[in-house]
Design an enzyme around this catalytic site. Structure first.
Site, PDB file in Angstrom:
ATOM      1  N   HIS A  51       0.875  -1.310   0.117  1.00  0.00           N
ATOM      2  CA  HIS A  51      -0.103   0.064  -0.108  1.00  0.00           C
ATOM      3  C   HIS A  51       0.807   1.067  -0.146  1.00  0.00           C
ATOM      4  O   HIS A  51       2.183   1.104   0.109  1.00  0.00           O
ATOM      5  CB  HIS A  51      -0.864  -0.111   1.183  1.00  0.00           C
ATOM      6  N   GLU A  53       1.242   3.633   2.037  1.00  0.00           N
ATOM      7  CA  GLU A  53       2.210   4.093   3.340  1.00  0.00           C
ATOM      8  C   GLU A  53       3.395   3.210   3.397  1.00  0.00           C
ATOM      9  O   GLU A  53       4.277   3.735   3.665  1.00  0.00           O
ATOM     10  CB  GLU A  53       1.053   3.821   4.491  1.00  0.00           C
ATOM     11  N   CYS A  78      -5.376   1.138   6.340  1.00  0.00           N
ATOM     12  CA  CYS A  78      -6.144   0.052   6.707  1.00  0.00           C
ATOM     13  C   CYS A  78      -5.614  -0.377   7.952  1.00  0.00           C
ATOM     14  O   CYS A  78      -4.696  -0.470   8.489  1.00  0.00           O
ATOM     15  CB  CYS A  78      -6.065  -1.002   5.424  1.00  0.00           C
ATOM     16  N   ASP A 206     -20.783  -2.696 -36.040  1.00  0.00           N
ATOM     17  CA  ASP A 206     -19.229  -2.410 -35.758  1.00  0.00           C
ATOM     18  C   ASP A 206     -18.589  -3.267 -35.781  1.00  0.00           C
ATOM     19  O   ASP A 206     -17.114  -3.349 -35.984  1.00  0.00           O
ATOM     20  CB  ASP A 206     -19.231  -1.303 -34.825  1.00  0.00           C
ATOM     21  N   GLU A 288     -20.247   3.114 -24.130  1.00  0.00           N
ATOM     22  CA  GLU A 288     -19.857   3.552 -25.390  1.00  0.00           C
ATOM     23  C   GLU A 288     -20.823   3.532 -26.440  1.00  0.00           C
ATOM     24  O   GLU A 288     -20.747   3.827 -27.637  1.00  0.00           O
ATOM     25  CB  GLU A 288     -18.590   3.222 -25.895  1.00  0.00           C
ATOM     26  N   GLY A 290     -25.094   1.911 -27.794  1.00  0.00           N
ATOM     27  CA  GLY A 290     -25.219   2.938 -28.877  1.00  0.00           C
ATOM     28  C   GLY A 290     -26.200   3.753 -28.358  1.00  0.00           C
ATOM     29  O   GLY A 290     -26.422   4.046 -26.871  1.00  0.00           O
ATOM     30  N   LEU A 294     -27.377   4.286 -24.221  1.00  0.00           N
ATOM     31  CA  LEU A 294     -26.681   5.400 -23.699  1.00  0.00           C
ATOM     32  C   LEU A 294     -28.251   6.252 -23.122  1.00  0.00           C
ATOM     33  O   LEU A 294     -28.252   6.748 -21.846  1.00  0.00           O
ATOM     34  CB  LEU A 294     -25.912   6.331 -24.558  1.00  0.00           C
TER      35      LEU A 294
END
Length: 347
Positions: A51, A53, A78, A206, A288, A290, A294
């Protein structure tokens, strides 16, 4: 900007180096300061590896300075044992007297217990420095753990007159509206998110690979909506090269790297898909296409940000771009001849 803010800002800068490689862990940066000088710094690179730290402490050349130093960290250290030991124990073992934390970790195995362990050890703990900025840094991680759903990014390119593609296509491949530089940027984004999603029509028209071939990084998990399972095995999305989740109304056994998840297409589809992605431990997804897919997420208000490329090209007619019913954020970029506009639900 005060001293604490200056060093937490550096933690944020460092943490961003891990975007796309730390899942399922959060982005974390850390610096160690002695006499107003940074003597060590680090960030979390990958789950299972040290991590932030730990990296910061290991980078300090003179360990005798640690009991006289302050460690800054963008997220609460943590306190539990996962793939690595608790960072709190390491801080306590090195007798670092002061810890400055950007924000508390909402993960149920931490969520304040790290702060308490440090305080119980007699360490001076300050919490909430640049808290909003640190929360934004881990908006994917926080959304996943506090809302039990992935962070959703919508992305599309449209012509200046509002079309995503011509109505009819002569070839089975994407019609590029944006320029090569914006397309490469999209591949950068694909390496930063855990998953990428498209609808059936996008795949059939596509035959996309949905990978990040134009940028160095991991390919995202593919999520494909295929209600009736009409996508043939020869399509790129079914090549088993990466984990692929098919959202369908039918029942089908998983095959190699392809997983089939059944949903009810007559109910809230975006909400059900979010639940499926949460089940698969996916913290973020970039959608992305169609246009229909979306728009469904927009209408159900299941999205966090949108990135829209607007080309100077005019198509005159074709497939309408999605409609967003809010103003763009203040953030815009010009990429060669294309305008990139950002939208955020929290603006």
């Amino acid at each position: 900007m005060d001293t604490h803010e200056k060093y937490i800002l550096r933690c944020i800068e460092l943490a961003k180096n891990g975007l796309g490689t730390t899942y399922p862990n959060p982005l974390v940066g850390s610096v160690i300061v002695y006499n107003d000088t940074i003597i060590g710094e680090g960030w979390h690179y990958k789950a299972g590896q040290p991590h932030a730290e730990v990296m910061a402490i290991q980078s300090v050349k003179d360990a005798s300075l640690l009991p006289k130093s302050t460690i800054y960290v963008s997220l609460e250290p943590c306190s539990h044992t996962g793939k690595t030991p608790p960072c709190c124990d390491l801080i306590i073992a090195h007798q670092i007297p002061k810890v400055v934390i950007g924000t508390q970790d909402p993960f149920e195995k931490v969520n304040g217990s790290g702060i308490k362990r440090l305080q119980d050890a007699g360490i001076d703990v300050t919490v909430g420095v640049l808290e909003n900025e640190c929360n934004q840094l881990n908006q994917r991680f926080f959304t996943f753990h506090t809302q039990q759903k992935p962070y959703v990014i919508l992305k599309w390119a449209q012509s200046i007159d509002g079309y995503m593609a011509p109505e009819l296509k002569s070839e089975q491949k994407p019609v590029w509206i944006s320029n090569p530089y914006s397309r490469q940027l999209v591949h950068v984004w694909r390496t930063q998110e855990q998953a990428i999603m498209v609808g059936t029509k996008t795949v059939l028209e596509d035959n996309p690979k949905l990978d990040a071939r134009d940028w160095k990084g991991s390919n995202p998990i593919r999520v494909v909506i295929d209600q009736h399972l009409i996508i043939e095995p020869n399509y790129n999305v079914l090549d088993n090269s990466v984990k692929t989740i098919i959202i369908t109304e039918k029942t089908k056994e998983n095959h190699q790297n392809t997983f089939y998840e059944s949903v009810d297409f007559y109910k809230n589809i975006p909400e059900q898909i979010s639940a499926v992605l949460y089940k698969h431990q996916i913290q973020s997804v970039i959608i992305e296409g169609g246009s229909k897919t979306l728009q469904q997420f927009i209408e159900k208000n299941i999205w966090n940000e949108a990135r829209v490329f607007i080309s100077p090209e005019s198509l005159l007619n074709g497939v309408n771009a999605p409609k967003l019913h809010l103003k763009p954020s203040h953030q815009e970029k010009i990429i060669q001849d294309t305008l990139l506009t950002y939208y955020n639900t929290h603006d």
